[in-house]
Design a protein around this motif. Structure first.
Motif, PDB file in Angstrom:
ATOM      1  N   LEU A 140       0.826  -1.209   0.000  1.00  0.00           N
ATOM      2  CA  LEU A 140       0.000   0.000   0.000  1.00  0.00           C
ATOM      3  C   LEU A 140       0.863   1.263   0.000  1.00  0.00           C
ATOM      4  N   LYS A 141       2.002   1.192   0.646  1.00  0.00           N
ATOM      5  CA  LYS A 141       2.916   2.348   0.648  1.00  0.00           C
ATOM      6  C   LYS A 141       3.375   2.666  -0.770  1.00  0.00           C
ATOM      7  N   SER A 142       3.742   1.638  -1.534  1.00  0.00           N
ATOM      8  CA  SER A 142       4.177   1.879  -2.915  1.00  0.00           C
ATOM      9  C   SER A 142       3.035   2.406  -3.772  1.00  0.00           C
ATOM     10  N   MET A 143       1.824   1.899  -3.543  1.00  0.00           N
ATOM     11  CA  MET A 143       0.684   2.407  -4.303  1.00  0.00           C
ATOM     12  C   MET A 143       0.471   3.892  -4.026  1.00  0.00           C
ATOM     13  N   LYS A 144       0.605   4.282  -2.769  1.00  0.00           N
ATOM     14  CA  LYS A 144       0.421   5.689  -2.415  1.00  0.00           C
ATOM     15  C   LYS A 144       1.543   6.557  -2.977  1.00  0.00           C
ATOM     16  N   MET A 145       2.727   5.978  -3.124  1.00  0.00           N
ATOM     17  CA  MET A 145       3.835   6.729  -3.717  1.00  0.00           C
ATOM     18  C   MET A 145       3.501   7.141  -5.152  1.00  0.00           C
ATOM     19  N   ASP A 146       2.728   6.311  -5.848  1.00  0.00           N
ATOM     20  CA  ASP A 146       2.348   6.633  -7.224  1.00  0.00           C
ATOM     21  C   ASP A 146       1.475   7.877  -7.316  1.00  0.00           C
ATOM     22  N   LEU A 147       0.878   8.266  -6.209  1.00  0.00           N
ATOM     23  CA  LEU A 147       0.033   9.466  -6.210  1.00  0.00           C
ATOM     24  C   LEU A 147       0.851  10.752  -6.138  1.00  0.00           C
ATOM     25  N   VAL A 148       2.069  10.659  -5.626  1.00  0.00           N
ATOM     26  CA  VAL A 148       2.832  11.884  -5.366  1.00  0.00           C
ATOM     27  C   VAL A 148       4.217  11.905  -6.000  1.00  0.00           C
ATOM     28  N   LYS A 149       4.735  10.725  -6.331  1.00  0.00           N
ATOM     29  CA  LYS A 149       6.115  10.660  -6.820  1.00  0.00           C
ATOM     30  C   LYS A 149       6.131  10.298  -8.301  1.00  0.00           C
ATOM     31  N   LEU A 150       6.834  11.097  -9.098  1.00  0.00           N
ATOM     32  CA  LEU A 150       6.881  10.881 -10.545  1.00  0.00           C
ATOM     33  C   LEU A 150       8.224  10.325 -11.019  1.00  0.00           C
ATOM     34  N   ASP A 151       9.297  10.673 -10.334  1.00  0.00           N
ATOM     35  CA  ASP A 151      10.632  10.247 -10.759  1.00  0.00           C
ATOM     36  C   ASP A 151      11.345   9.526  -9.627  1.00  0.00           C
ATOM     37  N   TYR A 152      12.055   8.461  -9.984  1.00  0.00           N
ATOM     38  CA  TYR A 152      12.858   7.707  -9.024  1.00  0.00           C
ATOM     39  C   TYR A 152      14.321   7.937  -9.395  1.00  0.00           C
ATOM     40  N   ASN A 153      14.968   8.814  -8.632  1.00  0.00           N
ATOM     41  CA  ASN A 153      16.275   9.325  -9.011  1.00  0.00           C
ATOM     42  C   ASN A 153      17.445   8.549  -8.427  1.00  0.00           C
ATOM     43  N   SER A 154      17.162   7.619  -7.535  1.00  0.00           N
ATOM     44  CA  SER A 154      18.242   6.832  -6.941  1.00  0.00           C
ATOM     45  C   SER A 154      17.867   5.354  -6.951  1.00  0.00           C
ATOM     46  N   LYS A 155      18.880   4.517  -6.864  1.00  0.00           N
ATOM     47  CA  LYS A 155      18.642   3.071  -6.852  1.00  0.00           C
ATOM     48  C   LYS A 155      17.844   2.657  -5.621  1.00  0.00           C
ATOM     49  N   SER A 156      18.096   3.322  -4.496  1.00  0.00           N
ATOM     50  CA  SER A 156      17.388   2.955  -3.263  1.00  0.00           C
ATOM     51  C   SER A 156      15.897   3.255  -3.378  1.00  0.00           C
ATOM     52  N   GLU A 157      15.545   4.394  -3.986  1.00  0.00           N
ATOM     53  CA  GLU A 157      14.131   4.718  -4.196  1.00  0.00           C
ATOM     54  C   GLU A 157      13.474   3.709  -5.128  1.00  0.00           C
ATOM     55  N   TYR A 158      14.181   3.404  -6.188  1.00  0.00           N
ATOM     56  CA  TYR A 158      13.718   2.432  -7.178  1.00  0.00           C
ATOM     57  C   TYR A 158      13.476   1.068  -6.539  1.00  0.00           C
ATOM     58  N   GLU A 159      14.432   0.611  -5.738  1.00  0.00           N
ATOM     59  CA  GLU A 159      14.317  -0.702  -5.104  1.00  0.00           C
ATOM     60  C   GLU A 159      13.224  -0.729  -4.044  1.00  0.00           C
ATOM     61  N   GLU A 160      13.054   0.386  -3.325  1.00  0.00           N
ATOM     62  CA  GLU A 160      11.986   0.452  -2.330  1.00  0.00           C
ATOM     63  C   GLU A 160      10.624   0.346  -3.003  1.00  0.00           C
ATOM     64  N   TYR A 161      10.461   1.053  -4.125  1.00  0.00           N
ATOM     65  CA  TYR A 161       9.184   0.992  -4.826  1.00  0.00           C
ATOM     66  C   TYR A 161       8.916  -0.412  -5.362  1.00  0.00           C
ATOM     67  N   ILE A 162       9.904  -1.028  -5.966  1.00  0.00           N
ATOM     68  CA  ILE A 162       9.724  -2.373  -6.525  1.00  0.00           C
ATOM     69  C   ILE A 162       9.444  -3.388  -5.417  1.00  0.00           C
ATOM     70  N   TYR A 163      10.121  -3.232  -4.288  1.00  0.00           N
ATOM     71  CA  TYR A 163       9.843  -4.137  -3.168  1.00  0.00           C
ATOM     72  C   TYR A 163       8.364  -4.090  -2.802  1.00  0.00           C
ATOM     73  N   GLY A 164       7.835  -2.873  -2.658  1.00  0.00           N
ATOM     74  CA  GLY A 164       6.452  -2.734  -2.226  1.00  0.00           C
ATOM     75  C   GLY A 164       5.436  -3.059  -3.298  1.00  0.00           C
ATOM     76  N   SER A 165       5.759  -2.756  -4.543  1.00  0.00           N
ATOM     77  CA  SER A 165       4.769  -2.946  -5.608  1.00  0.00           C
ATOM     78  C   SER A 165       4.801  -4.339  -6.209  1.00  0.00           C
ATOM     79  N   ALA A 166       5.929  -5.053  -6.072  1.00  0.00           N
ATOM     80  CA  ALA A 166       6.055  -6.343  -6.754  1.00  0.00           C
ATOM     81  C   ALA A 166       6.616  -7.453  -5.873  1.00  0.00           C
TER      82      ALA A 166
END
Length: 280
Positions: free
Chosen positions: A107-133
């Protein structure tokens, strides 16, 4: 009569799966009948949440996703929901001991899609993928191992890598919609407006490594789950190969698909490979 309502709830989750994803629905059908309903219920839950943030334009998405979360927890604590998707999901969560941290991460990753448009670091990218997939793969793994913690821990890393691979393929396939319609860029360090072969190759190499590790877990899955998961693996590998052979400009302007005929062929080939015990 509660059993009748529960049966209808799982049928609704199955309908959501079939209507939203023919490929995933096909893979679920290759699972043992004893676990299909549980996987349908997981897909129904994650699909509805994803639809809220990706498709319900013109509506208050933040309130919708917050209400969806609140209604899920009400269902979990009371043991029932008049929303059949939530009703079937909460039953699966309890039956297979799916931990709440997985649901919260999703749910955290889903909510990130409402406010975050760009993933500028590997850690942000990996956090989103962890939560979404990754956590979706872990929810399914809980079902595959019948909620047994020892088997779950033994296969956890490979299940996460498979979830990551599937999500990254989806990112590449959906490049056009994510960039032009939703204004999102999940790939750090990649300019989608000048997407080139070098960037594509880097992403594909990363996905292939995820698939390599994930396969080591697929062959260790219980018999009830192995063929269904292998079917999904083969389909996504084929889609990745098609993306690899598609020019960058075309990926950025159209959604690449695998035809129904090709899906049927892949299923037949997967069945033969599986029956010859080459998936081991």
């Amino acid at each position: 009569m509660k059993q009748l309502f529960d049966d209808v709830s799982f049928k609704c989750s199955k309908l959501v799966t079939k209507d939203y994803s023919t490929s995933f629905s096909l893979a679920v059908y290759m699972l043992s009948p004893s676990i299909r309903d549980a996987i349908y219920s997981i897909y129904g839950f994650v699909r509805f949440a994803d639809e809220i943030v990706d498709s319900f334009h013109g509506f208050d998405k933040e309130n919708l996703i917050n209400d969806f979360e609140t209604d899920y927890y009400k269902a979990y604590h009371s043991g029932i929901s008049l929303n059949p998707i939530l009703n079937s999901f909460q039953k699966t969560v309890k039956k297979y001991n799916i931990s709440d941290d997985l649901i919260q991460a999703f749910l955290k990753s889903m909510k990130m899609d409402l406010v975050k448009l760009d993933y500028n670091s590997k850690s942000e990218y990996e956090e989103y993928i962890y939560g979404s997939a990754d956590v979706v793969g872990l929810m399914c793994l809980k079902v595959f191992v019948d909620g047994k913690d020892s088997k779950y821990e033994a296969l956890k890393d490979e299940a996460m890598r498979l979830g990551s691979a599937f999500q990254k393929v989806n990112f590449l396939r959906d490049l056009k919609d994510d960039n032009l319609i939703l204004n999102r860029n999940y790939f750090p360090g990649v300019d989608l407006n000048s997407f080139d072969e070098k960037s594509k190759e880097m992403i594909i190499n990363e996905i292939n490594e995820d698939f390599r590790v994930a396969y080591q877990g697929i062959v260790k899955l219980p018999i009830e789950a192995k063929f269904g998961v292998y079917t999904a693996y083969v389909y996504y590998k084929k889609l990745l190969k098609k993306l690899e052979n598609t020019p960058c400009k075309e990926i950025g302007s159209t959604r690449i698909r695998v035809s129904n005929y090709t899906k049927a062929t892949l299923l037949a080939q997967s069945f033969v490979t599986y029956k010859l015990r080459l998936v081991q």
